[in-house]
Write a protein that holds these residues in place. Sequence first.
Motif, PDB file in Angstrom:
ATOM      1  N   ALA A 169      34.713  35.879  46.644  1.00  0.00           N
ATOM      2  CA  ALA A 169      35.517  35.615  45.142  1.00  0.00           C
ATOM      3  C   ALA A 169      34.534  35.191  44.310  1.00  0.00           C
ATOM      4  CB  ALA A 169      36.595  34.914  45.618  1.00  0.00           C
ATOM      5  N   GLU A 170      33.697  34.119  44.737  1.00  0.00           N
ATOM      6  CA  GLU A 170      32.689  33.466  43.982  1.00  0.00           C
ATOM      7  C   GLU A 170      31.727  34.539  43.168  1.00  0.00           C
ATOM      8  OE1 GLU A 170      29.929  29.473  43.836  1.00  0.00           O
ATOM      9  OE2 GLU A 170      30.664  30.378  45.610  1.00  0.00           O
ATOM     10  N   VAL A 171      31.365  35.223  44.118  1.00  0.00           N
ATOM     11  CA  VAL A 171      30.113  36.243  43.477  1.00  0.00           C
ATOM     12  C   VAL A 171      30.729  37.235  42.736  1.00  0.00           C
ATOM     13  CG1 VAL A 171      28.319  37.965  44.583  1.00  0.00           C
ATOM     14  CG2 VAL A 171      28.876  35.917  45.701  1.00  0.00           C
ATOM     15  N   ARG A 172      32.005  37.716  42.937  1.00  0.00           N
ATOM     16  CA  ARG A 172      32.756  38.406  42.089  1.00  0.00           C
ATOM     17  C   ARG A 172      32.877  37.921  40.649  1.00  0.00           C
ATOM     18  NH1 ARG A 172      38.047  40.367  43.730  1.00  0.00           N
ATOM     19  NH2 ARG A 172      37.699  41.946  42.174  1.00  0.00           N
ATOM     20  N   ALA A 173      33.405  36.780  40.594  1.00  0.00           N
ATOM     21  CA  ALA A 173      33.487  35.945  39.408  1.00  0.00           C
ATOM     22  C   ALA A 173      32.223  35.981  38.605  1.00  0.00           C
ATOM     23  CB  ALA A 173      33.956  34.618  39.537  1.00  0.00           C
ATOM     24  N   MET A 174      31.139  35.614  39.407  1.00  0.00           N
ATOM     25  CA  MET A 174      29.856  35.701  38.766  1.00  0.00           C
ATOM     26  C   MET A 174      29.241  36.891  37.981  1.00  0.00           C
ATOM     27  SD  MET A 174      27.710  33.529  41.461  1.00  0.00           S
ATOM     28  CE  MET A 174      27.851  31.740  41.849  1.00  0.00           C
ATOM     29  N   ASP A 230      40.523  32.720  36.314  1.00  0.00           N
ATOM     30  CA  ASP A 230      41.575  32.531  37.218  1.00  0.00           C
ATOM     31  C   ASP A 230      41.581  33.365  38.464  1.00  0.00           C
ATOM     32  OD1 ASP A 230      41.834  30.151  35.895  1.00  0.00           O
ATOM     33  OD2 ASP A 230      43.614  30.773  35.042  1.00  0.00           O
ATOM     34  N   HIS A 231      41.716  34.638  37.677  1.00  0.00           N
ATOM     35  CA  HIS A 231      42.132  36.065  38.563  1.00  0.00           C
ATOM     36  C   HIS A 231      40.972  36.100  39.826  1.00  0.00           C
ATOM     37  CE1 HIS A 231      43.886  39.785  39.905  1.00  0.00           C
ATOM     38  NE2 HIS A 231      42.992  40.335  39.822  1.00  0.00           N
ATOM     39  N   LEU A 232      39.571  35.857  39.190  1.00  0.00           N
ATOM     40  CA  LEU A 232      38.435  36.361  39.994  1.00  0.00           C
ATOM     41  C   LEU A 232      37.829  35.290  40.886  1.00  0.00           C
ATOM     42  CD1 LEU A 232      36.874  38.862  37.564  1.00  0.00           C
ATOM     43  CD2 LEU A 232      37.553  39.350  39.764  1.00  0.00           C
ATOM     44  N   SER A 233      38.415  33.978  40.400  1.00  0.00           N
ATOM     45  CA  SER A 233      37.730  32.796  41.382  1.00  0.00           C
ATOM     46  C   SER A 233      38.437  32.629  42.340  1.00  0.00           C
ATOM     47  CB  SER A 233      37.599  31.583  40.154  1.00  0.00           C
ATOM     48  OG  SER A 233      37.009  31.946  39.166  1.00  0.00           O
ATOM     49  N   VAL A 234      39.553  33.001  42.514  1.00  0.00           N
ATOM     50  CA  VAL A 234      40.569  32.491  43.718  1.00  0.00           C
ATOM     51  C   VAL A 234      40.520  33.889  44.631  1.00  0.00           C
ATOM     52  CG1 VAL A 234      42.845  31.848  44.593  1.00  0.00           C
ATOM     53  CG2 VAL A 234      41.858  31.335  42.190  1.00  0.00           C
TER      54      VAL A 234
END
Length: 261
Positions: A133-138, A252-256
């Motif tokens: 999730a963290e990589v996707r948010a980046m 919010d959507h991508l960090s979780v």
Amino acid sequence: MEQGAVEREPRTRARMPARAGFATPHGPRDRPAPPPRTGAAEPPPVPRQPAPRPQRHSVRGQVLAALRQALLGGELAPGEVYSAPALAERYGVSATPVREAMQQLAGEGAVEVVPNRGFRVCERSSRDLAELAEVRAMLEVPAIIRLARAVPPARWEELRPLAAEGVAAAARGDRVRYAEADHAFHHAVISLTGNRRLTEVADDLLRRAQWPASGGPRLRTAELLADASEHTALLDALISQEYAVVERIARDHLSVARHPH
């Protein structure tokens, strides 16, 4: 054989008659001469259409889709080993498309190859999902922020059916269909960047994030619906060009790590 001798056909071998349309070892001189033309126009020969070949790639695609659904739905359990012949019998196909589909799933991190046994469904921890999730948010959040100012509202409106499909699947509690709708929505958004590499990486990360975690709680229908509703809220903010709201919702959507498992 003596020099100058000519090899002759054994007398016991019967010479096969020439068949229309096929060449013989003796060439066209064994065929009867064609009848003389009468002057009337003859119709052109009808081209022979090649026989259709079995579409193995389509079978593999169907098997791949079925295996994805079985993984997302929990029918193939994390930690368990499944053989290609057993799965082939289950789906009524040969083992080859099953092995090919499983190799692709292994590349996506869903299964791993167990020599001489088959494929083991990978066990995922909550930490694995959090890191994905963290990589996707980046990757995706900056892309969405950039797209918010570049893509016209009418183009965002075209994505409404994808968001609505996800909401409908979540409301039914259909985790498999929601995972497919979630992937389709995010793929459509990132594709607007025109960057194929970014789209491929984002697709792969989302696939990996969707595989179930080992022993983790399954999301309830209300949680699935909340996740799906964020797609609609994101589109609303993009269409109204509320850039600060777009960034907040995207983060919010991508960090979780909140995906159907």
